[in-house]
Scaffold this motif. Structure first.
Motif, PDB file in Angstrom:
ATOM      1  N   MET A   1       9.126  -0.998 -13.606  1.00  0.00           N
ATOM      2  CA  MET A   1       9.311  -1.502 -12.311  1.00  0.00           C
ATOM      3  C   MET A   1       9.566  -0.505 -11.213  1.00  0.00           C
ATOM      4  O   MET A   1       8.864  -0.350 -10.223  1.00  0.00           O
ATOM      5  CB  MET A   1      10.576  -2.661 -12.228  1.00  0.00           C
ATOM      6  N   GLN A   2      10.316   0.478 -11.648  1.00  0.00           N
ATOM      7  CA  GLN A   2      10.514   1.650 -10.806  1.00  0.00           C
ATOM      8  C   GLN A   2       9.308   2.281 -10.610  1.00  0.00           C
ATOM      9  O   GLN A   2       8.923   3.012  -9.458  1.00  0.00           O
ATOM     10  CB  GLN A   2      11.735   2.496 -11.553  1.00  0.00           C
ATOM     11  N   SER A   3       8.482   2.624 -11.753  1.00  0.00           N
ATOM     12  CA  SER A   3       7.428   3.404 -11.550  1.00  0.00           C
ATOM     13  C   SER A   3       6.409   2.937 -10.942  1.00  0.00           C
ATOM     14  O   SER A   3       5.588   3.498 -10.033  1.00  0.00           O
ATOM     15  CB  SER A   3       6.847   3.693 -13.282  1.00  0.00           C
ATOM     16  N   ASP A   4       6.183   1.608 -11.020  1.00  0.00           N
ATOM     17  CA  ASP A   4       5.062   0.879 -10.333  1.00  0.00           C
ATOM     18  C   ASP A   4       5.322   0.789  -8.813  1.00  0.00           C
ATOM     19  O   ASP A   4       4.597   0.889  -7.923  1.00  0.00           O
ATOM     20  CB  ASP A   4       5.000  -0.788 -10.721  1.00  0.00           C
ATOM     21  N   PHE A   5       6.549   0.567  -8.678  1.00  0.00           N
ATOM     22  CA  PHE A   5       7.106   0.569  -7.240  1.00  0.00           C
ATOM     23  C   PHE A   5       6.897   1.979  -6.534  1.00  0.00           C
ATOM     24  O   PHE A   5       6.428   2.040  -5.384  1.00  0.00           O
ATOM     25  CB  PHE A   5       8.450   0.213  -7.085  1.00  0.00           C
ATOM     26  N   LEU A   6       7.331   3.027  -7.231  1.00  0.00           N
ATOM     27  CA  LEU A   6       7.135   4.375  -6.433  1.00  0.00           C
ATOM     28  C   LEU A   6       5.824   4.909  -6.521  1.00  0.00           C
ATOM     29  O   LEU A   6       5.584   5.561  -5.602  1.00  0.00           O
ATOM     30  CB  LEU A   6       8.186   5.269  -7.408  1.00  0.00           C
ATOM     31  N   HIS A   7       5.078   4.411  -7.196  1.00  0.00           N
ATOM     32  CA  HIS A   7       3.464   4.549  -7.128  1.00  0.00           C
ATOM     33  C   HIS A   7       3.083   4.083  -5.838  1.00  0.00           C
ATOM     34  O   HIS A   7       2.292   4.618  -5.184  1.00  0.00           O
ATOM     35  CB  HIS A   7       2.695   3.966  -8.298  1.00  0.00           C
ATOM     36  N   HIS A   8       3.581   2.926  -5.320  1.00  0.00           N
ATOM     37  CA  HIS A   8       3.072   2.382  -4.201  1.00  0.00           C
ATOM     38  C   HIS A   8       3.975   2.989  -2.728  1.00  0.00           C
ATOM     39  O   HIS A   8       3.526   3.061  -1.719  1.00  0.00           O
ATOM     40  CB  HIS A   8       3.333   0.930  -3.916  1.00  0.00           C
ATOM     41  N   TYR A   9       5.261   3.330  -3.109  1.00  0.00           N
ATOM     42  CA  TYR A   9       6.129   3.813  -2.216  1.00  0.00           C
ATOM     43  C   TYR A   9       6.032   5.358  -1.926  1.00  0.00           C
ATOM     44  O   TYR A   9       6.427   5.716  -0.698  1.00  0.00           O
ATOM     45  CB  TYR A   9       7.561   3.791  -2.664  1.00  0.00           C
ATOM     46  N   GLY A  10       5.232   6.115  -2.562  1.00  0.00           N
ATOM     47  CA  GLY A  10       5.049   7.553  -2.380  1.00  0.00           C
ATOM     48  C   GLY A  10       4.372   7.646  -0.954  1.00  0.00           C
ATOM     49  O   GLY A  10       3.594   6.987  -0.283  1.00  0.00           O
ATOM     50  N   ALA A  11       4.831   8.658  -0.367  1.00  0.00           N
ATOM     51  CA  ALA A  11       4.462   9.057   1.175  1.00  0.00           C
ATOM     52  C   ALA A  11       3.104   9.358   1.115  1.00  0.00           C
ATOM     53  O   ALA A  11       2.463  10.264   0.394  1.00  0.00           O
ATOM     54  CB  ALA A  11       5.416  10.004   1.772  1.00  0.00           C
ATOM     55  N   ALA A  12       2.497   8.941   2.344  1.00  0.00           N
ATOM     56  CA  ALA A  12       1.008   9.622   2.623  1.00  0.00           C
ATOM     57  C   ALA A  12       1.184  10.842   3.096  1.00  0.00           C
ATOM     58  O   ALA A  12       2.298  11.346   3.623  1.00  0.00           O
ATOM     59  CB  ALA A  12       0.500   8.300   3.930  1.00  0.00           C
TER      60      ALA A  12
END
Length: 459
Positions: free
Chosen positions: A216-227
């Protein structure tokens, strides 16, 4: 006159944090996850999700049970943390306590220390680890290395950025010959033992609980990563704060001994440099990340002051002016936030909703903390569903709505200001009725962060 003004402003600044339950909505979110752990015995993140490690939620929940006051609760924790950190630093670097406390407070203003975010737990533990590492080398005591590894595991599971700070320090002690491979492995062993103890509930529960936690953390952080653009903004944001520290940095680094001389000075220098890197690695321009390098920087400032190498006021004058501006801005923000919090009418909402579950659709999640509400969807934080599901966010909300949650929380005027799609608004208007609206009656068209609409399902 300037000193008197600064003192009055400081009192007003500190006092404003005691007007409201919290001043950083992150801090009001952590106890909700802890509530699921302790009250319902649900492992993260089956009750409420967040991308932060789960130990932070345990600490904040326990603090809420220990500390009896609602207003200023997290600021009290921050003051305890700052006092403890100042005490440990003053003892370790042999400075007077009050100058250390003053400079830490001064730097803490720039990083919003009093809001009480995770750094107030993270920084004291990082400091203890550094002290233990140093003492282990100085006194050749292997037990200190083991404990430092143990505490590193704890700190990493409060905030992952700890690893970016302490890992280089451990590697430095190894490759510089300050410790041998055996001592290094002892620290690794302490860290591994700490991780086993921390994740023991997941291991005991089995059924893929630990895998689900990290997935769950990995999937979320994948999308949360800054542009890239946001990362550039973070570099500029952190660079501005560092710019006000330049006189201190200049006086500190002009002495080459901070790299090759006294071990404690070397560790402080590396702590500062690694923290600058870590605060920028987040990719998000939040002031509390700057605390990671502000605290070691202010320690450097205190040592320079103690040694007479910072005898003039002028090197820290820009820092004092900048902190005064921030205190003024934050005091105003806290006062306005207090008014908005009162409009939330949490006591009324708590009575109306009771123990029934509430689906949050892009509204301020802090009402769940204030009114002790039960969440319908684990992705409770205002924008987490949008971050995690992206273009499928509306579909996810519709799936939730089709399960008929008893109550729905939406941002004020969300359907008018196009905060939600037509599908969501049409469903809510058809199957629910409005129970309560929190808004500013003097500015009915203005939507603030705490403005919301509460709907109950039609019977």
């Amino acid at each position: 006159m300037a000193v008197l003004f600064y003192m009055i402003l400081t009192v007003a600044y500190i006092g404003s944090f005691f007007l409201l339950p919290f001043s950083d909505w992150d801090t009001a979110f952590y106890p909700l996850i802890g509530k699921g752990i302790f009250q319902y015995h649900i492992l993260p993140y089956g009750y409420v999700f967040d991308h932060k490690p789960f130990l932070v939620n345990i600490f904040y929940y326990l603090w809420c049970q220990i500390e009896p006051f609602m207003n200023g609760r997290f600021t009290i924790l921050a003051l305890v943390s700052m006092g403890f950190t100042a005490f440990m630093l003053s003892r370790f670097y042999k400075t007077r306590f009050w100058p250390m406390a003053f400079f830490l407070f001064l730097g803490g203003i720039l990083g919003n220390y009093l809001t009480g975010n995770t750094e107030i737990l993270q920084i004291p533990i990082i400091l203890i680890v550094i002290i233990l590492m140093t003492k282990s080398i100085e006194e050749k005591n292997k037990r200190y290395f083991f404990i430092s590894g143990l505490l590193t595991a704890v700190s990493v599971n409060i905030n992952y950025l700890t690893g970016c700070i302490l890992a280089p320090l451990f590697l430095y002690t190894l490759f510089s010959g300050l410790c041998g491979i055996f001592e290094f492995l002892i620290a690794i062993g302490g860290g591994l033992l700490g991780l086993v103890v921390i994740f023991m509930p997941f291991l005991v529960a089995g059924h893929g609980k630990l895998t689900a936690y990290f997935t769950m953390q990995s999937d979320f952080l994948h999308h949360y990563g800054a542009a890239p653009q946001e990362r550039l903004h973070t570099l500029v944001f952190m660079g501005i704060k560092i710019a006000f520290l330049l006189p201190v940095i200049f006086f500190w680094f002009r002495n080459k001994q901070v790299f090759w001389g006294d071990l404690r000075a070397r560790m402080l220098t590396l702590w500062f440099l690694c923290s600058v890197a870590a605060s920028n690695m987040s990719g998000h321009a939040y002031s509390h990340y700057a605390l990671l390098f502000l605290i070691p920087a202010m320690t450097m400032c205190t040592i320079l002051y103690q040694n007479g190498r910072l005898s003039s006021f002028w090197p820290i004058a820009p820092l004092c002016v900048y902190s005064a501006v921030i205190m003024t801005s934050n005091t105003k923000h806290n006062i306005l936030d207090t008014i908005q919090t009162k409009r939330s009418n949490a006591e009324f909402v708590s009575r109306v909703v009771g123990n029934k579950k509430v689906l949050n659709i892009r509204s301020d999640q802090s009402l769940y903390y204030l009114a002790n509400l039960e969440t319908f969807d684990p992705f409770l934080f205002q924008d987490h569903i949008d971050i995690h599901f992206g273009e499928q966010a509306t579909e996810h909300y519709m799936q939730d709505l089709q399960q008929k949650p008893p109550f729905v929380l939406m941002q004020y005027r969300a359907c008018i200001t196009v905060k939600n799609t037509d599908d969501i608004c049409q469903w809510v208007n058809t199957h629910y009725h409005l129970v309560y609206t929190a808004y500013n009656p003097k500015a009915p068209l203005k939507v603030s962060t705490r403005s919301y609409e509460l709907y109950e399902i039609n019977k």
